[in-house]
Design a protein around this motif. Structure first.
Motif, PDB file in Angstrom:
ATOM      1  N   CYS A  52     106.371   8.632  15.067  1.00  0.00           N
ATOM      2  CA  CYS A  52     106.593  10.005  15.481  1.00  0.00           C
ATOM      3  C   CYS A  52     107.620  10.100  16.604  1.00  0.00           C
ATOM      4  O   CYS A  52     107.702   9.212  17.458  1.00  0.00           O
ATOM      5  CB  CYS A  52     105.286  10.676  15.908  1.00  0.00           C
ATOM      6  SG  CYS A  52     104.149   9.631  16.834  1.00  0.00           S
ATOM      7  N   THR A  53     108.388  11.173  16.594  1.00  0.00           N
ATOM      8  CA  THR A  53     109.274  11.475  17.711  1.00  0.00           C
ATOM      9  C   THR A  53     108.433  11.994  18.872  1.00  0.00           C
ATOM     10  O   THR A  53     107.223  12.205  18.741  1.00  0.00           O
ATOM     11  CB  THR A  53     110.325  12.505  17.297  1.00  0.00           C
ATOM     12  OG1 THR A  53     109.675  13.666  16.769  1.00  0.00           O
ATOM     13  CG2 THR A  53     111.281  11.934  16.268  1.00  0.00           C
ATOM     14  N   TYR A  54     109.074  12.206  20.027  1.00  0.00           N
ATOM     15  CA  TYR A  54     108.305  12.453  21.259  1.00  0.00           C
ATOM     16  C   TYR A  54     107.413  13.696  21.176  1.00  0.00           C
ATOM     17  O   TYR A  54     106.213  13.621  21.428  1.00  0.00           O
ATOM     18  CB  TYR A  54     109.254  12.576  22.449  1.00  0.00           C
ATOM     19  CG  TYR A  54     108.519  12.730  23.759  1.00  0.00           C
ATOM     20  CD1 TYR A  54     107.877  11.653  24.341  1.00  0.00           C
ATOM     21  CD2 TYR A  54     108.465  13.954  24.411  1.00  0.00           C
ATOM     22  CE1 TYR A  54     107.189  11.776  25.543  1.00  0.00           C
ATOM     23  CE2 TYR A  54     107.783  14.099  25.606  1.00  0.00           C
ATOM     24  CZ  TYR A  54     107.145  13.004  26.161  1.00  0.00           C
ATOM     25  OH  TYR A  54     106.463  13.145  27.340  1.00  0.00           O
ATOM     26  N   THR A  55     107.980  14.840  20.819  1.00  0.00           N
ATOM     27  CA  THR A  55     107.143  16.050  20.806  1.00  0.00           C
ATOM     28  C   THR A  55     106.124  16.014  19.675  1.00  0.00           C
ATOM     29  O   THR A  55     105.022  16.541  19.819  1.00  0.00           O
ATOM     30  CB  THR A  55     108.000  17.319  20.703  1.00  0.00           C
ATOM     31  OG1 THR A  55     108.705  17.341  19.462  1.00  0.00           O
ATOM     32  CG2 THR A  55     108.983  17.407  21.855  1.00  0.00           C
ATOM     33  N   SER A  56     106.471  15.385  18.564  1.00  0.00           N
ATOM     34  CA  SER A  56     105.469  15.265  17.497  1.00  0.00           C
ATOM     35  C   SER A  56     104.348  14.324  17.926  1.00  0.00           C
ATOM     36  O   SER A  56     103.178  14.535  17.591  1.00  0.00           O
ATOM     37  CB  SER A  56     106.109  14.787  16.189  1.00  0.00           C
ATOM     38  OG  SER A  56     106.728  13.534  16.343  1.00  0.00           O
TER      39      SER A  56
END
Length: 522
Positions: free
Chosen positions: A497-501
């Motif tokens: 996952c990317t940071y905000t996800s």
């Protein structure tokens, strides 16, 4: 550095250390400074109560009402600031450096949530600074985003800088990779004590020529035969180019294949400089990696340690952390000698105390350092494992091509269900074109069970080009997480996952099971 065996800091008072190491007094504090911690704490309490703003919100307010708070609060630290920056590995490496320094007896202030803008550091300070405004710590170990590291050094000159790597990341913010390198070079130029550089990254290694006179330079590095497992940004090729070369009959494993093989048990010598004398000598060299264990060469001495951290890339980060801690310890030894042999002249000798002329082979209890390193656990979302519905769910933060490639190589998909969650908010970088520089072919045998996030369909298309089967795709991330983790109980799971996800995934998992509070967004 310590008692007779040099294993612990000398028993000097914090005020004596501050004097010997050039700490500043609070004479420059404005008369209104007493109100800043009170206001900041009030804002923090209100934001938590109302759930308004993130972990950096109080820092944003304090930066507006008292711009000098950050520099003033950090100025008194006897050992100054250790600034950690680079594209990959900042949070975990910062965690390792802080943990080892605490084991050596120093009181460490750090920003543990990974909120790595200057306002995030200010917010972290507000949790530690009493109403008096005096931070009770010996040293600050701070992770800074590459761009905000430049803003930080305009206010606070770090005594130490640990610069990890330069990769393409958040192209909408940083532009091309050479621009990112220029940002980090400004950090090296502002460092007053010692700069620790990645010998294997040519863009980082060249900063040695940019450090000011009197500032020392040290390196961490890799044994020659391990370098292929950690390619630089320039070494990477797209999947299409790799497979085209293979079809053309070049033969042999591709660079992507090599980069995604776990080099467990690889053992080689590490001698520097090379035969031509052109290669800088590394203070700490990673010589062998295995499954949760590694070997290092430190001052010609081979050492071994087990680690709890996940992923082969964190073993190289461990070499970086060891080199940074050794730089701090060298300062402690030199400053203690100054305080003992030159009474009354400590303030004039502070530059000598922090220079890299201190002996690299000073008496250090490496067993204590390695024992501390062995106990460091993954930072939230960086290999963190959460038990849900009878399954171990591992969260793997990915935000650029190299980070994603190394994660795929370090966490084989066999026997696991895989989910990929890609969002494109500011903290992730809005430009997702970097996904096309990741080789996803290792996922072909198992496929991907779920793709989600705001850029779910872009991710699914990218996987289709690498002939990776995708079972389900949807942009409702919370619903996708619930479906993914509750399916097939007992089967371990990976969520890239990317940071905000990643923050949203953790929040959703917290509704299903116990999730450690990382202090983010609260």
């Amino acid at each position: 550095m310590g008692e007779e065996n040099g294993s612990q800091p000398r028993e000097t008072s914090r005020e004596t250390r501050r004097e010997a190491l050039g700490g500043q007094s609070d004479a420059a504090r404005p008369w209104t400074a007493f109100a800043t911690p009170l206001i900041g704490k009030a804002v923090r309490g209100a934001s938590r109560l109302l759930r308004h703003g993130g972990s950096a919100f109080p820092g944003k307010i304090v930066e507006q009402i008292d711009p000098g708070f950050l520099a003033r609060t950090l100025a008194d630290l006897p050992y100054g600031v250790v600034l950690v920056s680079g594209t990959n590995g900042k949070t975990t490496t910062t965690r390792m450096v802080a943990s080892m320094l605490e084991t050596l007896g120093l009181k460490v202030f750090t920003n543990p949530t990974g909120s790595n803008f200057t306002r995030g550091v200010v917010s972290a300070l507000l949790t530690e600074v009493p109403l008096s405004g005096r931070l009770d710590a010996d040293v600050a170990v701070l992770e800074l985003d590459e761009a905000y590291a430049v803003k930080f050094v305009q206010q606070v000159k770090p005594r130490f800088a640990l610069l990890l790597n330069v990769m393409r990341d958040q192209l909408d913010r940083f532009g091309e990779i050479d621009n990112t390198a220029r940002l980090l070079e400004r950090v090296a130029e502002a460092t007053t004590g010692t700069v620790v550089l990645n010998r294997e990254d040519p863009r980082i290694a060249r900063f040695a020529s940019a450090v000011p006179e009197g500032t020392g330079v040290r390196y961490f590095g890799l044994a020659p035969e391990l370098r292929r497992f950690f390619p630089s940004d320039d070494d990477m090729q797209t999947t299409v180019a790799e497979e085209a070369a293979s079809v053309a009959g070049n033969g042999g494993p591709s660079a992507n294949d090599r980069a995604q093989q776990e080099p467990a048990g690889t053992s080689v010598s590490a001698e520097a400089p090379d035969a031509d004398g052109r290669e800088a000598t590394a203070d700490v060299t990673l010589t062998r990696v295995g499954n949760h264990e590694a070997d290092f060469l430190i001052d010609g001495r081979a050492v071994h340690t087990a680690v709890k951290l996940e992923g082969v890339y964190n073993l190289f980060n461990a070499a970086a952390a060891l080199a940074a801690v050794r730089a701090v310890m060298a300062q402690d030894i030199a400053s203690a000698q100054v305080a003992e042999t030159m009474p009354g002249q400590a303030s004039h000798a502070s530059d000598a105390a922090i220079s890299d002329e201190s002996p690299v082979d000073s008496p250090v209890d490496h067993d204590r350092l390695l024992a501390a390193l062995a106990e460091v656990t993954p930072a939230f979302g960086r290999g963190e494992t959460i038990a849900v519905n009878g399954s171990d769910v591992q969260l793997l933060l990915v935000k650029n091509p190299m980070g994603f490639r190394l994660s795929l190589g370090s966490f084989p998909p066999d026997g696991h269900d895989t989910m990929i969650a890609i969002c494109d908010l500011y903290a992730d970088g809005r430009d997702m074109s970097w996904l096309w520089d990741v080789d996803f072919t290792s996922l072909r045998p198992t496929g991907v069970a779920m793709v989600s996030g705001t850029r779910a369909w872009d991710m699914a298309l990218r996987l289709e080009y690498d002939q990776v089967r995708v079972e389900q795709t949807g942009t409702d991330l919370e619903a996708a997480v619930r479906q993914f983790v509750t399916a097939r109980p007992g089967v371990p799971k990976h969520i890239y996952c990317t940071y905000t996800s990643m923050l949203r995934v953790r929040a959703e998992l917290a509704k299903l099971t116990t999730v450690a509070d990382a202090g983010v967004g609260r």
